[in-house]
Design an enzyme around this catalytic site. Sequence first.
Site, PDB file in Angstrom:
ATOM      1  N   THR A 207       9.348  -3.943  -5.075  1.00 28.17           N
ATOM      2  CA  THR A 207       7.956  -4.199  -4.525  1.00 28.17           C
ATOM      3  C   THR A 207       8.030  -5.752  -3.961  1.00 28.17           C
ATOM      4  O   THR A 207       7.514  -6.216  -2.846  1.00 28.17           O
ATOM      5  CB  THR A 207       6.875  -4.110  -5.243  1.00 28.17           C
ATOM      6  OG1 THR A 207       6.545  -2.638  -5.799  1.00 28.17           O
ATOM      7  CG2 THR A 207       5.350  -4.400  -4.693  1.00 28.17           C
ATOM      8  N   THR A 208       8.474  -6.659  -4.829  1.00 26.71           N
ATOM      9  CA  THR A 208       8.606  -7.890  -4.705  1.00 26.71           C
ATOM     10  C   THR A 208       9.532  -8.415  -3.552  1.00 26.71           C
ATOM     11  O   THR A 208       9.564  -9.488  -2.989  1.00 26.71           O
ATOM     12  CB  THR A 208       9.074  -8.911  -6.026  1.00 26.71           C
ATOM     13  OG1 THR A 208       8.284  -8.210  -6.982  1.00 26.71           O
ATOM     14  CG2 THR A 208       9.199 -10.202  -6.045  1.00 26.71           C
TER      15      THR A 208
ATOM     16  N   TYR B  89      -0.732   6.036  -3.003  1.00 29.68           N
ATOM     17  CA  TYR B  89      -1.840   6.697  -1.944  1.00 29.68           C
ATOM     18  C   TYR B  89      -2.103   8.209  -2.142  1.00 29.68           C
ATOM     19  O   TYR B  89      -3.407   8.319  -2.017  1.00 29.68           O
ATOM     20  CB  TYR B  89      -1.266   6.363  -0.665  1.00 29.68           C
ATOM     21  CG  TYR B  89      -2.260   6.552   0.485  1.00 29.68           C
ATOM     22  CD1 TYR B  89      -3.281   5.452   0.806  1.00 29.68           C
ATOM     23  CD2 TYR B  89      -2.265   7.851   1.209  1.00 29.68           C
ATOM     24  CE1 TYR B  89      -4.173   5.713   1.825  1.00 29.68           C
ATOM     25  CE2 TYR B  89      -3.321   7.647   2.305  1.00 29.68           C
ATOM     26  CZ  TYR B  89      -4.177   7.054   2.627  1.00 29.68           C
ATOM     27  OH  TYR B  89      -5.134   7.075   3.591  1.00 29.68           O
TER      28      TYR B  89
ATOM     29  N   TYR C 157       8.724   4.124 -12.696  1.00 30.96           N
ATOM     30  CA  TYR C 157       7.892   2.660 -12.416  1.00 30.96           C
ATOM     31  C   TYR C 157       6.531   2.955 -12.512  1.00 30.96           C
ATOM     32  O   TYR C 157       6.022   3.641 -11.481  1.00 30.96           O
ATOM     33  CB  TYR C 157       8.378   2.128 -11.080  1.00 30.96           C
ATOM     34  CG  TYR C 157       7.890   0.732 -10.605  1.00 30.96           C
ATOM     35  CD1 TYR C 157       6.958   0.028 -11.749  1.00 30.96           C
ATOM     36  CD2 TYR C 157       7.845   0.230  -9.503  1.00 30.96           C
ATOM     37  CE1 TYR C 157       6.425  -1.140 -11.410  1.00 30.96           C
ATOM     38  CE2 TYR C 157       7.188  -1.127  -9.286  1.00 30.96           C
ATOM     39  CZ  TYR C 157       6.646  -1.652 -10.125  1.00 30.96           C
ATOM     40  OH  TYR C 157       5.977  -2.884  -9.861  1.00 30.96           O
TER      41      TYR C 157
ATOM     42  N   ARG D 109      -1.097  -0.774  -7.654  1.00 30.29           N
ATOM     43  CA  ARG D 109      -0.421  -0.667  -6.675  1.00 30.29           C
ATOM     44  C   ARG D 109      -0.674   1.013  -6.131  1.00 30.29           C
ATOM     45  O   ARG D 109      -0.794   1.042  -4.880  1.00 30.29           O
ATOM     46  CB  ARG D 109       0.909  -1.116  -6.353  1.00 30.29           C
ATOM     47  CG  ARG D 109       0.984  -2.638  -6.330  1.00 30.29           C
ATOM     48  CD  ARG D 109       2.336  -3.199  -5.943  1.00 30.29           C
ATOM     49  NE  ARG D 109       2.390  -4.410  -6.201  1.00 30.29           N
ATOM     50  CZ  ARG D 109       2.278  -5.323  -5.232  1.00 30.29           C
ATOM     51  NH1 ARG D 109       1.880  -4.977  -4.055  1.00 30.29           N
ATOM     52  NH2 ARG D 109       2.348  -6.574  -5.397  1.00 30.29           N
TER      53      ARG D 109
ATOM     54  N   LYS E 181       9.584   1.294 -16.222  1.00 24.30           N
ATOM     55  CA  LYS E 181       9.047  -0.157 -16.133  1.00 24.30           C
ATOM     56  C   LYS E 181       7.625  -0.082 -16.368  1.00 24.30           C
ATOM     57  O   LYS E 181       6.775   0.603 -15.239  1.00 24.30           O
ATOM     58  CB  LYS E 181       9.591  -0.592 -14.844  1.00 24.30           C
ATOM     59  CG  LYS E 181       8.732  -2.248 -14.623  1.00 24.30           C
ATOM     60  CD  LYS E 181       9.382  -2.469 -13.164  1.00 24.30           C
ATOM     61  CE  LYS E 181       8.457  -4.014 -12.749  1.00 24.30           C
ATOM     62  NZ  LYS E 181       8.759  -4.341 -11.419  1.00 24.30           N
TER      63      LYS E 181
ATOM     64  N   ILE F  79      11.318  -6.257 -16.298  1.00 24.04           N
ATOM     65  CA  ILE F  79      11.712  -6.402 -14.957  1.00 24.04           C
ATOM     66  C   ILE F  79      10.869  -7.509 -14.395  1.00 24.04           C
ATOM     67  O   ILE F  79       9.597  -7.109 -14.087  1.00 24.04           O
ATOM     68  CB  ILE F  79      11.818  -5.236 -14.054  1.00 24.04           C
ATOM     69  CG1 ILE F  79      12.899  -4.324 -14.756  1.00 24.04           C
ATOM     70  CG2 ILE F  79      12.097  -5.556 -12.768  1.00 24.04           C
ATOM     71  CD1 ILE F  79      12.996  -2.957 -14.021  1.00 24.04           C
TER      72      ILE F  79
END
Length: 291
Positions: free
Chosen positions: A46-47, A109, A135, A140, A164, A206
């Site tokens: 994502t980052t 979503y 993850y 998000r 994660k 992470i």
Amino acid sequence: MKQLVGTGVALITPFKSDFSVDVEGLTKVVDFNIENGIDYLVVLGTTAESATLSKEEKQLVINTIVSSNNGRLPLVLGIGSNNTQEVIDEMTLRDLSAFTAILSVSPYYNKPTQEGIYRHFAAIAKVAPLPIILYNVPGRTASNMLPETVIRLANDFDKIVAIKEAAGDIVQAMRLILGCPKDFLVISGDDMITLPMVLAGGAGVISVIGEGFPKEFSKMVKLGLDKKVDEAYKIHYKIAPAIDYIFTEGNPAGIKAVFKTLGICGDTVRLPLVVVSEALRSKIDSFVKKF
């Protein structure tokens, strides 16, 4: 998967002022982290603003990191989607020879049920060419992958080796540590509670803040793994204000502001993200310079 114990960092994608990928800046970020004690690198998470990268740009980012890393550290590749078949297609078609594992986010979503989340990862695990790190990031994805679902996946599929965990819930993290198989890694995805998670039996982190302060943050995690509590918390409280700062106006705008102050790369982000405000930039500049 001992290679994934310790501190991994979710690498940014530096951009030039014209919004093109800054290959030189990305190389500097990789070198900075390797030279300062990070244990492994996470690519296209994502980052990395991967949602705004084209297929060609993603390949450029992968090529740049693989080349600059040059085999020095293990690499983890982010492959996630709310379309299960899309994840399977990318996993099976992409060259993964440079990577140790895949980081795959819980579907966003669509808001699947826990059974839907289980079946998504079950379908992926059956064909995955590499070990999978789940993850969970409810902030998000709009859905929380519950401990019961993670434990079920961890027991049912050898390819699923870690999670994660970024729910920001230390109780949920402890339930995972208690309930998952002993060799399953519970990795923090929340910088502020990384140390408590490690002390509770987690395998590391992470991190986002870790790539801006790699020497100190990785030392904190190592001390935590060694159960040197007082020394570890001394570093935690030293870095804690910066953790708040970098997430105040969104990730990765905050950590990119840190890199700009460090002189490693610029702070350009792609819409719909925007750079941090001048007020926040001043706080970040001041913290980094004093640190």
